[in-house]
Design an enzyme around this catalytic site. Structure first.
Site, PDB file in Angstrom:
ATOM      1  N   HIS A 148      -2.988   2.944  -4.378  1.00 37.06           N
ATOM      2  CA  HIS A 148      -2.231   2.445  -3.386  1.00 37.06           C
ATOM      3  C   HIS A 148      -0.679   1.970  -3.998  1.00 37.06           C
ATOM      4  CE1 HIS A 148      -5.227   3.351  -0.541  1.00 37.06           C
ATOM      5  NE2 HIS A 148      -6.114   1.862  -1.470  1.00 37.06           N
TER       6      HIS A 148
ATOM      7  N   GLU B 152      -9.525   2.553  -5.803  1.00 33.39           N
ATOM      8  CA  GLU B 152      -9.215   3.526  -5.177  1.00 33.39           C
ATOM      9  C   GLU B 152      -8.161   4.560  -5.933  1.00 33.39           C
ATOM     10  OE1 GLU B 152     -10.816   4.305  -0.851  1.00 33.39           O
ATOM     11  OE2 GLU B 152      -9.056   3.508  -0.767  1.00 33.39           O
TER      12      GLU B 152
ATOM     13  N   THR C 180      -5.600  -0.769   9.613  1.00 36.28           N
ATOM     14  CA  THR C 180      -4.636  -0.675  10.323  1.00 36.28           C
ATOM     15  C   THR C 180      -4.953   0.293  10.033  1.00 36.28           C
ATOM     16  OG1 THR C 180      -2.447  -1.718   9.977  1.00 36.28           O
ATOM     17  CG2 THR C 180      -4.344  -2.806  10.494  1.00 36.28           C
ATOM     18  N   GLU C 181      -5.193   1.467   9.952  1.00 37.55           N
ATOM     19  CA  GLU C 181      -4.571   2.871   9.884  1.00 37.55           C
ATOM     20  C   GLU C 181      -4.306   3.086  11.715  1.00 37.55           C
ATOM     21  OE1 GLU C 181      -6.721   2.175   7.738  1.00 37.55           O
ATOM     22  OE2 GLU C 181      -6.101   3.382   5.856  1.00 37.55           O
TER      23      GLU C 181
ATOM     24  N   ASP D  10       0.606  -1.400   0.019  1.00 38.18           N
ATOM     25  CA  ASP D  10       0.437  -0.276  -0.116  1.00 38.18           C
ATOM     26  C   ASP D  10       0.397   1.106   0.012  1.00 38.18           C
ATOM     27  OD1 ASP D  10      -2.387   1.553   0.626  1.00 38.18           O
ATOM     28  OD2 ASP D  10      -3.458  -0.444   1.074  1.00 38.18           O
TER      29      ASP D  10
HETATM   30  C1  ACM Z   1     -10.605  -0.304   0.612  1.00 38.50           C
HETATM   31  O1  ACM Z   1     -11.392  -0.555   1.661  1.00 38.50           O
HETATM   32  N1  ACM Z   1     -10.090   1.062  -0.203  1.00 38.50           N
HETATM   33  C2  ACM Z   1     -10.676  -1.620  -0.136  1.00 38.50           C
END
Ligand code: ACM
Ligand code: ZN
Length: 648
Positions: free
Chosen positions: A280, A343, A485-486, A206
């Site tokens: 990402h 995204e 897990t941010e 990511d």
């Molecule tokens: C996601 O939560 N961006 C897949």
């Protein structure tokens, strides 16, 4: 949204009343989660002792291994030496691998009579699941690492015939925003196995970190696995941001990843790796700036969100991604490889001569079609190696890759569209399956990303949307919960967010709807908490807290309705500002208030306070309608509220 909460809470209240009327309900002796499809209680008990013969009627090495693992753990905790010969035995545990009578590869039969336990399945998987059920019939101590004080080891007689509803029963873990060591990944897998979950979705790359060694591109981990600092506290765009000034990093070597794959396989769990593309991708770009459209150096991301710098569609990048995927497929034997797809802003592609030239050359309509081209091209490569891709539901935009499986996360619509066009679907809607969302009152919880997904909501999840025909419904191969897990920095916090919600999810995925029952499930949770303790799993205890709903009714009266997930709880309350104790009034029905009141309530189990105290000054007016989980109003934090879920 408020009306949704209102409706739900009305439902809670009715369930709450039901609990109170059956408050004397004994804890289910068969407290199995997920609950079997068919369970017939039988009279009597099976007693384990040194004369119990462990008989394995097969040469299947996997079954032998499963039996040996059971024998070892059973002996460690109970001190009982199960006999390995029939001579002088007085009872028997029989493992039988049959070839017939099971249509489902994961099915099993378990029958327990006073002198015989028979475990029967057509596959080692079935045998393994039968044993998971058997473990849950034993006292929770059986999961411990040390010898238990319990002297008598016995289980109730029963006949069980069982098989899962869905073939894909998943749990995900994001190891990029925060990194978790190999030992914890194994523990996470152990807890999955106990719940008969069978797919571990490992989110390995990511913006904030590349976490898997790729031999051909060593900078991915040398540079891409480290970020110089991390955002402190909640992330809101355009608000002041503070950083911790601490280098953060970590990655798994290929050997470690192989060890995880092997470990998971021993528990009949498939590891599905995710390599995110085209979005990402900041960590990869930080390592190799040529991967982006601008080709300018940048840092591994230090805050959460969606970033404009993504993989360019330049030819060299396909070479890079195919190289990476080749190494990934060599480590992970799973049928599925997750390629992300969510995204991906199109900002850079719009201004990139290479991306624009490709759009022109391929006569594509726009950047969405370019993304579709990107995913289809990757799919072709993955398919050529005999594997299939999974992508987040954005891969539907601009045209779906022909053989792709869709993970529907922004709701269920993506899943519906995919199923209707004949694609397999895994349901992971934020509304029910995002375990990074709050599960209890936000004010007293550790910071979470937003949303509100309490245990009962997970339990109520139905993965097959009603709008699908029976034929279309077959494309829903299962569901999965996601643990981003941010805001989860430690292993114990991962467990706190995952459990007990993953227990509820396991029953959603395993048990047919007609065999699901919240009352039984919540009663069974009491034993499940003993298991969590024995396993040292830091499950959330929101189950023991009070949930309150306040509704205005005509003539300036409000009604306070209370409920608690724990069916053994007795709720006591006061309206005179005193602290509720075991002599306070028992809550049996909604309490009417005619003036502003300090309302206090506490759940008790066997006269002992359990869960958090509830205390709230409740004004009486028509505008009072609201929901409380313990103390605080849930202020618009519904999962549908995307503004509170930034950064995913
Ligand atoms: C996601 O939560 N961006 C897949
Ligand atoms: Zn480009």
């Amino acid at each position: 949204m408020k009306s949704n909460i209102f409706l739900r809470n009305k439902h809670y209240y009715l369930i709450g009343l039901l609990f109170l009327t059956v408050n004397a309900l004994a804890i289910n002796t068969y407290s199995i989660i997920p609950y079997p499809q068919k369970l017939s209680p039988q009279i009597g008990n099976f007693k384990f002792d040194n004369k119990t013969f462990l008989s394995v009627l097969t040469n299947d090495v996997e079954v032998l291994n499963i039996a040996v693992q059971f024998e070892t753990q059973f002996n460690r905790v109970t001190g009982i030496n199960l006999k390995l010969t029939e001579a002088n035995s007085t009872s028997k545990i029989e493992f039988i691998k049959t070839d017939s009578a099971f249509t489902n590869n994961e099915a099993y039969r378990l029958s327990v009579s006073p002198r015989l336990i028979r475990i029967e399945a057509a596959s080692p998987t079935g045998i393994f699941y039968a044993l998971q059920t058997l473990y849950q019939l034993l006292p929770a101590d059986i999961y411990g690492k040390n010898r238990s004080d319990i002297k008598k080891w016995e289980i109730p007689c029963v006949n069980i015939e069982d098989a899962p509803r869905f073939s894909y029963r998943g749990l995900h873990l994001d190891v990029c925003r925060h990194f978790f060591p190999v030992e914890f990944i194994k523990k996470y897998i152990d807890a999955m196995a106990i719940h008969k979950l069978n797919r571990f979705h490992w989110h390995l790359t990511d913006d904030q970190g590349w976490r898997i060694e790729i031999k051909k591109y060593p900078l991915l981990t040398e540079i891409g696995s480290q970020r110089p600092e991390t955002l402190i506290g909640h992330y809101y765009e355009n608000m002041p941001q503070q950083f911790d000034n601490k280098l953060y990093g970590g990655y798994y070597t290929q050997d470690e990843a192989r060890e995880i794959v092997k470990y998971a396989a021993s528990k009949f769990i498939t590891v599905i790796p995710e390599i995110e593309m085209p979005g990402h991708a900041m960590a990869a770009i930080a390592a190799y700036p040529y991967l982006s459209c601008t080709q300018k150096p940048l840092n591994v991301a230090t805050k959460w969100g969606v970033f404009d710098d993504v993989f360019c569609t330049r030819e060299t990048n396909f070479t890079f991604l195919e190289d990476v995927l080749s190494e990934i497929m060599a480590i992970f034997p799973s049928e599925y490889i997750h390629i992300g797809g969510d995204e991906c802003p199109k900002t850079r592609w719009k201004n990139c001569p290479d991306c624009q030239a490709r759009i022109k050359k391929l006569k594509l309509k726009d950047e969405h079609e370019l993304q579709s081209y990107f995913i289809q091209r990757i799919e072709k490569f993955v398919n050529a190696q005999g594997r299939k891709i999974i992508g987040w539901d954005e891969i539907l935009e601009g045209g779906l890759a022909p053989n792709a499986t869709v993970m529907s996360w922004r709701g269920i619509d993506g899943g519906i569209a995919a199923a209707k066009s004949g694609h397999n679907v895994i349901m992971t809607p934020m509304s029910h399956c995002y375990f990074d969302f709050y599960q209890a009152e936000p004010a007293t919880e550790p910071t979470a990303i937003g949303g509100y997904v309490p245990l009962i909501k997970v339990y109520d999840f139905e993965p097959v949307p009603k709008v699908l025909t029976a034929e279309e419904a077959k494309y829903i191969i299962g569901a999965q919960a996601n643990v981003w897990t941010e805001y989860i920095t430690s292993a114990s916090h991962v467990e706190y967010m995952a459990y007990p919600r993953a227990s509820a999810l396991s029953e959603v995925l395993w048990t047919n709807p007609e065999n699901k029952n919240w009352t039984r499930f919540s009663a069974n949770m009491l034993n499940a908490f003993d298991r969590f303790k024995a396993l040292d799993i830091n499950a959330s205890k929101a189950f023991f807290d009070i949930n309150a709903k306040v509704s205005a009714i005509p003539s300036n009266i409000v009604e306070v309705s209370l409920r608690c997930d724990n069916p053994e709880a007795e709720i006591r309350y006061t309206i005179d500002n005193s602290t509720p104790d075991k002599r306070s009034k028992i809550y049996t029905m909604p309490v009417k208030l005619t003036k502003t009141t300090q309302f206090k309530a506490q759940a008790f189990q066997k006269n002992t306070p359990t869960g958090k105290a509830f205390s709230e000054k409740i004004p009486v007016s028509k505008a009072t309608d609201c929901s409380y989980v313990t103390n605080t109003k849930i202020q618009g934090k519904t999962p549908e509220d995307k503004s509170l879920t930034n950064g995913m």
